[in-house]
Scaffold this motif. Structure first.
Motif, PDB file in Angstrom:
ATOM      1  N   UNK A 141       0.836  -1.206   0.000  1.00 30.10           N
ATOM      2  CA  UNK A 141       0.000   0.000   0.000  1.00 30.10           C
ATOM      3  C   UNK A 141       0.871   1.257   0.000  1.00 30.10           C
ATOM      4  N   UNK A 142       1.889   1.286   0.847  1.00 31.93           N
ATOM      5  CA  UNK A 142       2.761   2.459   0.933  1.00 31.93           C
ATOM      6  C   UNK A 142       3.460   2.721  -0.389  1.00 31.93           C
ATOM      7  N   UNK A 143       3.956   1.654  -1.012  1.00 37.38           N
ATOM      8  CA  UNK A 143       4.687   1.799  -2.278  1.00 37.38           C
ATOM      9  C   UNK A 143       3.768   2.278  -3.401  1.00 37.38           C
ATOM     10  N   UNK A 144       2.580   1.700  -3.505  1.00 36.20           N
ATOM     11  CA  UNK A 144       1.649   2.093  -4.569  1.00 36.20           C
ATOM     12  C   UNK A 144       1.223   3.549  -4.398  1.00 36.20           C
ATOM     13  N   UNK A 145       0.863   3.934  -3.181  1.00 31.38           N
ATOM     14  CA  UNK A 145       0.429   5.309  -2.937  1.00 31.38           C
ATOM     15  C   UNK A 145       1.561   6.292  -3.228  1.00 31.38           C
ATOM     16  N   UNK A 146       2.772   5.971  -2.781  1.00 23.56           N
ATOM     17  CA  UNK A 146       3.880   6.901  -3.005  1.00 23.56           C
ATOM     18  C   UNK A 146       4.212   7.018  -4.491  1.00 23.56           C
ATOM     19  N   UNK A 147       4.202   5.918  -5.202  1.00 20.52           N
ATOM     20  CA  UNK A 147       4.463   5.981  -6.649  1.00 20.52           C
ATOM     21  C   UNK A 147       3.434   6.861  -7.351  1.00 20.52           C
ATOM     22  N   UNK A 148       2.177   6.745  -6.947  1.00 23.20           N
ATOM     23  CA  UNK A 148       1.132   7.575  -7.563  1.00 23.20           C
ATOM     24  C   UNK A 148       1.359   9.055  -7.256  1.00 23.20           C
ATOM     25  N   UNK A 149       1.771   9.351  -6.040  1.00 20.58           N
ATOM     26  CA  UNK A 149       2.058  10.738  -5.666  1.00 20.58           C
ATOM     27  C   UNK A 149       3.186  11.306  -6.524  1.00 20.58           C
ATOM     28  N   UNK A 150       4.254  10.522  -6.699  1.00 21.78           N
ATOM     29  CA  UNK A 150       5.400  11.011  -7.481  1.00 21.78           C
ATOM     30  C   UNK A 150       5.040  11.150  -8.960  1.00 21.78           C
ATOM     31  N   UNK A 151       4.145  10.307  -9.452  1.00 16.94           N
ATOM     32  CA  UNK A 151       3.689  10.454 -10.837  1.00 16.94           C
ATOM     33  C   UNK A 151       2.887  11.751 -11.008  1.00 16.94           C
ATOM     34  N   UNK A 152       2.114  12.116  -9.996  1.00 25.74           N
ATOM     35  CA  UNK A 152       1.402  13.397 -10.038  1.00 25.74           C
ATOM     36  C   UNK A 152       2.378  14.564  -9.975  1.00 25.74           C
ATOM     37  N   UNK A 153       3.394  14.448  -9.124  1.00 21.22           N
ATOM     38  CA  UNK A 153       4.405  15.508  -9.033  1.00 21.22           C
ATOM     39  C   UNK A 153       5.168  15.668 -10.348  1.00 21.22           C
ATOM     40  N   UNK A 154       5.286  14.589 -11.108  1.00 16.85           N
ATOM     41  CA  UNK A 154       6.017  14.686 -12.378  1.00 16.85           C
ATOM     42  C   UNK A 154       5.312  15.615 -13.359  1.00 16.85           C
ATOM     43  N   UNK A 155       4.005  15.780 -13.211  1.00 17.99           N
ATOM     44  CA  UNK A 155       3.263  16.696 -14.084  1.00 17.99           C
ATOM     45  C   UNK A 155       3.467  18.147 -13.654  1.00 17.99           C
ATOM     46  N   UNK A 156       3.681  18.334 -12.361  1.00 17.98           N
ATOM     47  CA  UNK A 156       3.927  19.679 -11.841  1.00 17.98           C
ATOM     48  C   UNK A 156       5.383  20.092 -12.043  1.00 17.98           C
ATOM     49  N   UNK A 157       6.287  19.124 -11.931  1.00 13.79           N
ATOM     50  CA  UNK A 157       7.724  19.379 -12.094  1.00 13.79           C
ATOM     51  C   UNK A 157       8.265  18.436 -13.171  1.00 13.79           C
ATOM     52  N   UNK A 158       7.955  18.696 -14.439  1.00 15.92           N
ATOM     53  CA  UNK A 158       8.263  17.734 -15.506  1.00 15.92           C
ATOM     54  C   UNK A 158       9.749  17.559 -15.803  1.00 15.92           C
ATOM     55  N   UNK A 159      10.595  18.462 -15.329  1.00 14.50           N
ATOM     56  CA  UNK A 159      12.020  18.415 -15.686  1.00 14.50           C
ATOM     57  C   UNK A 159      12.786  17.293 -14.995  1.00 14.50           C
ATOM     58  N   UNK A 160      12.236  16.738 -13.928  1.00 14.48           N
ATOM     59  CA  UNK A 160      13.039  15.837 -13.097  1.00 14.48           C
ATOM     60  C   UNK A 160      12.859  14.348 -13.392  1.00 14.48           C
ATOM     61  N   UNK A 161      11.799  13.980 -14.085  1.00 12.17           N
ATOM     62  CA  UNK A 161      11.566  12.563 -14.374  1.00 12.17           C
ATOM     63  C   UNK A 161      11.053  11.762 -13.201  1.00 12.17           C
ATOM     64  N   UNK A 162      10.292  12.422 -12.323  1.00 12.91           N
ATOM     65  CA  UNK A 162       9.786  11.732 -11.138  1.00 12.91           C
ATOM     66  C   UNK A 162       8.944  10.504 -11.485  1.00 12.91           C
ATOM     67  N   UNK A 163       8.294  10.522 -12.646  1.00 14.70           N
ATOM     68  CA  UNK A 163       7.449   9.390 -13.028  1.00 14.70           C
ATOM     69  C   UNK A 163       8.289   8.129 -13.262  1.00 14.70           C
ATOM     70  N   UNK A 164       9.590   8.293 -13.505  1.00 20.52           N
ATOM     71  CA  UNK A 164      10.473   7.152 -13.760  1.00 20.52           C
ATOM     72  C   UNK A 164      11.174   6.678 -12.492  1.00 20.52           C
ATOM     73  N   UNK A 165      11.861   7.595 -11.818  1.00 21.25           N
ATOM     74  CA  UNK A 165      12.696   7.185 -10.679  1.00 21.25           C
ATOM     75  C   UNK A 165      12.046   7.427  -9.322  1.00 21.25           C
ATOM     76  N   UNK A 166      10.890   8.100  -9.312  1.00 23.54           N
ATOM     77  CA  UNK A 166      10.121   8.333  -8.081  1.00 23.54           C
ATOM     78  C   UNK A 166      10.898   9.107  -7.014  1.00 23.54           C
ATOM     79  N   UNK A 167      11.901   9.867  -7.460  1.00 24.02           N
ATOM     80  CA  UNK A 167      12.653  10.693  -6.521  1.00 24.02           C
ATOM     81  C   UNK A 167      13.945  10.080  -6.026  1.00 24.02           C
TER      82      UNK A 167
END
Length: 205
Positions: A141-167
């Motif tokens: 649950x923790x991993x799925x929720x956090x991955x979804x959060x970082x994917x949302x952040x990738x749209x706000x901060x597209x330069x970092x690739x958060x959708x790939x490496x999750x931070x």
């Protein structure tokens, strides 16, 4: 997988399993999940979330939501991590997650996270996410929720690739950090971020 929950279930006591995701990344929150299952639930997880593919995690995430008596999450924000340090901020998020449980627990099992000041026994053991069913479920649950959060952040901060490496501190992330500076969700007390800030490269993308 051990079923430490049975010691509580045999006495008709609900027991919570807790685990977190996101202590190692340079950006984003730590997510702590808490799961409580009905007595005598047969384990349907045999490994912790890190050993599952994203598709498998999503499958088990949905199954956990269907089967659990309670599933809840709490967060340690980047600012809390900076103020308290990663360990204390994570520990605080564990306690916040437990406070949200809407019924009285008989016990708590964590993945190597001691908790003080609780009225119920706390079992804190290493690698509980690989050994204890409810903790393994909380890990998913923790991993799925956090991955979804970082994917949302990738749209706000597209330069970092958060959708790939999750931070996490991948080569791609470090390069983006050096190029664009630190965003508002970066943890400024983590060494790679601190080095960028010390070079006066901080600016919003």
């Amino acid at each position: 997988m051990e079923l430490l929950e049975k010691d509580f279930w045999n006495r008709d006591l609900p027991v919570a399993g807790l685990d977190e995701a996101g202590r190692g990344p340079l950006a984003g929150p730590v997510v702590v999940a808490c799961t409580v299952f009905p007595p005598n639930t047969e384990p349907f997880l045999e490994v912790d979330s890190k050993k599952l593919s994203p598709a498998k995690r999503e499958f088990f995430f949905k199954k956990i939501l269907r089967r659990a008596l309670y599933v809840g999450v709490s967060f340690a924000t980047p600012r809390e991590i900076e103020e308290l340090n990663i360990y204390r901020a994570t520990q605080k998020a564990y306690l916040k997650a437990l406070k949200k449980v809407p019924f009285k627990l008989g016990g708590v099992i964590t993945d190597c996270m001691p908790l003080e000041g609780l009225e119920v026994p706390v079992i804190s053991i290493p690698k509980a996410d690989e050994k204890v069913f409810s903790v393994a479920a909380a890990s998913v649950v923790a991993k799925v929720i956090r991955d979804r959060i970082m994917e949302l952040y990738s749209k706000r901060f597209p330069h970092y690739g958060f959708e790939k490496h999750k931070g996490y501190p991948t080569k791609e992330h470090i390069k983006a950090l050096k190029t664009f500076g630190a965003s508002e969700i970066h943890r400024k007390n983590y060494k790679p971020v601190k080095e960028v800030l010390n070079k006066d490269l901080f600016r919003k993308p």
